[in-house]
Design an enzyme around this catalytic site. Structure first.
Site, short mmCIF file in Angstrom:
data_model
loop_
_atom_site.label_atom_id
_atom_site.label_comp_id
_atom_site.label_asym_id
_atom_site.label_seq_id
_atom_site.Cartn_x
_atom_site.Cartn_y
_atom_site.Cartn_z
N ASP A 1 0.87 -1.33 0.00
CA ASP A 1 0.18 0.00 0.10
C ASP A 1 0.95 1.32 0.04
OD1 ASP A 1 -1.98 1.67 0.09
OD2 ASP A 1 -2.88 0.86 1.95
N ASP A 2 0.84 2.10 -0.93
CA ASP A 2 1.59 3.14 -1.21
C ASP A 2 2.91 2.99 -1.04
OD1 ASP A 2 -0.88 4.42 -1.04
OD2 ASP A 2 -0.57 5.81 0.70
N CYS B 1 -6.02 4.33 -4.01
CA CYS B 1 -6.27 3.08 -3.66
C CYS B 1 -7.37 2.48 -4.27
CB CYS B 1 -6.66 3.16 -2.05
SG CYS B 1 -4.93 3.52 -1.20
N ARG C 1 -7.21 -0.85 -7.13
CA ARG C 1 -7.62 -2.52 -6.50
C ARG C 1 -8.78 -2.67 -7.50
NH1 ARG C 1 -5.65 -2.65 -0.92
NH2 ARG C 1 -4.02 -0.93 -0.63
N LYS D 1 -6.40 -4.92 3.65
CA LYS D 1 -7.27 -3.91 3.31
C LYS D 1 -8.26 -4.15 1.96
CE LYS D 1 -6.35 0.71 1.60
NZ LYS D 1 -5.41 1.72 1.43
N HIS E 1 -10.96 -1.98 0.81
CA HIS E 1 -11.15 -0.45 0.03
C HIS E 1 -11.88 -0.58 -1.35
CE1 HIS E 1 -9.39 3.84 0.51
NE2 HIS E 1 -10.74 3.72 0.48
N SER F 1 -9.01 2.31 4.16
CA SER F 1 -7.61 2.84 4.74
C SER F 1 -7.69 2.99 6.04
CB SER F 1 -6.94 3.87 3.85
OG SER F 1 -6.88 3.67 2.45
N HIS G 1 1.23 2.51 4.07
CA HIS G 1 0.33 3.45 4.02
C HIS G 1 0.50 4.43 5.39
CE1 HIS G 1 -3.38 5.79 4.01
NE2 HIS G 1 -3.58 5.36 2.56
N ASP H 1 -0.20 -0.87 -4.79
CA ASP H 1 -1.40 -0.31 -5.55
C ASP H 1 -1.20 1.01 -6.14
OD1 ASP H 1 -0.90 1.27 -3.23
OD2 ASP H 1 -3.03 1.22 -2.48
N ASN H 2 -0.22 1.86 -5.74
CA ASN H 2 0.14 2.99 -6.23
C ASN H 2 1.36 3.51 -5.63
OD1 ASN H 2 -2.70 3.90 -4.35
ND2 ASN H 2 -0.85 4.73 -3.78
N LYS I 1 1.95 9.40 -5.39
CA LYS I 1 0.67 9.26 -5.32
C LYS I 1 -0.10 10.68 -5.76
CE LYS I 1 -2.68 7.75 -1.72
NZ LYS I 1 -2.94 6.97 -0.54
#
Length: 502
Positions: free
Chosen positions: A31-32, A71, A75, A125, A127, A152, A231, A283-284, A304
């Site tokens: 995540d991130d 996010c 996803r 997660k 989301h 998140s 994240h 994810d990003n 991001k």
């Protein structure tokens, strides 16, 4: 009739053996996580031995993309193989009380694999919406089991986020005025608020148990492990807190790497390591507004929330001992390609909808060429009239629009900041990403005539893509209802304060 019994037995036996020998699939999603955050990608103070092992022994991608820079849409694209504009996951992300979610008529990887006799589980997660009575949770999208959170962990008061020792408070601010973050098992809130120091150990135990059970039952399995790390705000269990040279973000990254190690051990203990595809990505890009607590995009521009490379180009590794040869591929690929690749490997039938992904089999197993030669970059707040902001074709990338983001604020590069407002470029800004992956040096006006051929090709690809794009109904624009926020005490009042475990 009696003579048919041996034939029936043989057919059932053949089916049973086919199911048992189908490969397991483990999909890790960070995540991130930025392009420059891992040890194997050159970060000097990140400690990621398990991910580094996967990268050294598997196929590492240098040009791998998420389909969005935040996010929820990223996803949705990963699980469906479709740009999130098709499924209506735009603009922005889901909130705790969002009325919408990933539409139930979208087909996920889990749903494809269940048709092939797979057992499926998700941990971490989600989301992609909660909705009325949890109607959009993973168990309604093909997952047999789910342990995790619906959005998140900063989308709620994070004053409860204390790590070990208990004087370690969260960094900065989180969303106020909504319920505390819940932990959900299948469709039931089992803990509210989440105990962050115990969260990842619970996930790892759940994931390990799922793999071992599937192996004992000789069933092929699909595990989607969507970590909270890295994240903001970062947290870690006692085993990892204050253990990294890199501080809290490094601790969180160490814990994620530790989870990868736990899953590798579970696969080994179950005797299925050599019959399991592991795929890892993020994810990003990194949330640079958090400065040193927001991750690192390496040599890529911004992070991001932007359509620069740092927002959507991600680290990625495919690992399968004895099947995928070690090495680095510079072929173009995306999270959109994961669903069709898994379908091809397992014999699953593709859904009867427009897909945007391609089978990566030639890249993974033959050291071959990618079927993908373009990537389209939508902004966070999709505007149907503006369309895509940028297009990559081969080694070239054209920016038709550029815009900064609050999520990438604080970097020295002003192009990344919130006050770098929307700009239109005609002709588009053109970059050679092989010579200049940092997008520092757009080809000058005097050079552009020499590149008219690629600009023309990109323009044709863009027009064709946008002409054929069918936007789904926006699920995020359906709005928010506070009564839809998940609550451990169903029907209690006053909300959100009553939604705590007593």
């Amino acid at each position: 009739m009696a003579s048919a019994e041996p034939l029936r037995f043989l057919l059932l036996l053949r089916l049973s053996l086919a199911v048992a020998t189908r490969p397991g699939v483990v999909l890790f999603l960070a995540d991130d996580l930025g392009y420059g955050d891992l040890g194997c990608c050159g970060h000097p103070s990140s400690f990621t031995p398990n991910l580094d092992r996967l990268a050294a022994s598997g196929r590492r991608f240098s040009d791998f993309y998420s389909a969005a820079s935040v996010c929820s849409p990223s996803r949705a694209a990963l699980l469906t193989g479709r740009y999130p504009t098709r499924s209506g996951i735009f603009p922005g992300v889901f909130n705790p009380g969002s009325k919408g979610g990933l539409p139930l008529n979208e087909t996920t990887i889990a749903e494809l694999l269940k048709q092939q006799g797979y057992v499926t589980a998700m941990v971490g997660k989600w989301h992609l919406g909660y909705g009325l009575n949890g109607i959009y949770l993973p168990i309604h999208h093909g997952f047999d089991e789910f342990l995790g959170v619906p959005y998140s962990h900063d989308q709620g008061p994070c004053q409860n986020l204390t790590c070990f020792p208990p004087d370690t408070k969260c960094y900065g601010k989180c969303v106020q005025g909504v319920v505390l973050l819940p932990l959900i098992r299948n469709n039931t809130v089992i803990e509210q608020p989440v105990s962050f120091p115990q969260l990842t150990p619970q996930y790892d135990h759940f994931a390990r148990d799922f793999i071992l059970r599937a192996a004992r039952q000789r069933k092929p399995f699909f595990l989607y492990y969507a970590s909270h790390h890295t994240h903001y705000p970062q947290f870690a269990s006692a085993e990892f807190t204050r253990k990294s040279m890199r501080g809290p973000l490094g601790d969180a990254l160490m814990e994620f790497d530790g989870s990868v190690g736990q899953i590798l051990k579970a696969l080994h203990d179950a005797g299925v390591e050599n019959n399991t595809l592991i795929f890892f990505t993020s994810d990003n890009g990194p949330e640079l507004m958090r400065q040193s607590r927001g991750g690192n995009g390496g040599l890529l521009k911004c992070g991001k929330g932007t359509t620069y490379e740092g927002g959507m180009r991600e680290p990625a590794v495919a690992y399968w001992p004895g099947r995928i040869a070690p090495g680095v591929t510079h072929e173009l690929a995306s999270t959109l390609d994961i669903l069709p690749t898994i379908a091809s490997l397992t014999g699953a039938k593709l859904p009867h909808v427009r897909l945007d992904g391609y089978d990566m089999g030639d890249i993974l197993f033959n050291n071959g060429k990618s079927k993908r030669d373009t990537m389209f970059y939508y902004p966070v707040f999709v505007n149907k009239k503006l369309g895509v902001f940028a297009v990559r074709k081969g080694r070239y990338k054209a920016h038709y629009f550029t815009q900064g983001s609050t999520l990438s604020d604080s970097t020295p590069d002003r192009d990344c900041h919130w006050d770098s407002f929307l700009k239109s470029h005609d002709p588009p800004l053109l970059f050679d990403l092989e010579a200049d992956p940092s997008e520092n040096y757009p080809l000058s006006s005097s050079e552009l005539p020499s590149y008219s051929w690629i600009i023309d090709q990109i323009q044709k690809e863009k027009l064709k893509f946008e002409r054929e794009m069918e936007f789904g109904e926006s699920q995020i624009e359906k709005g928010v209802d506070p009564d839809l926020e998940p609550c451990i005490n169903v029907g209690c009042r006053p909300r959100p304060s009553c939604c705590v475990k007593t």
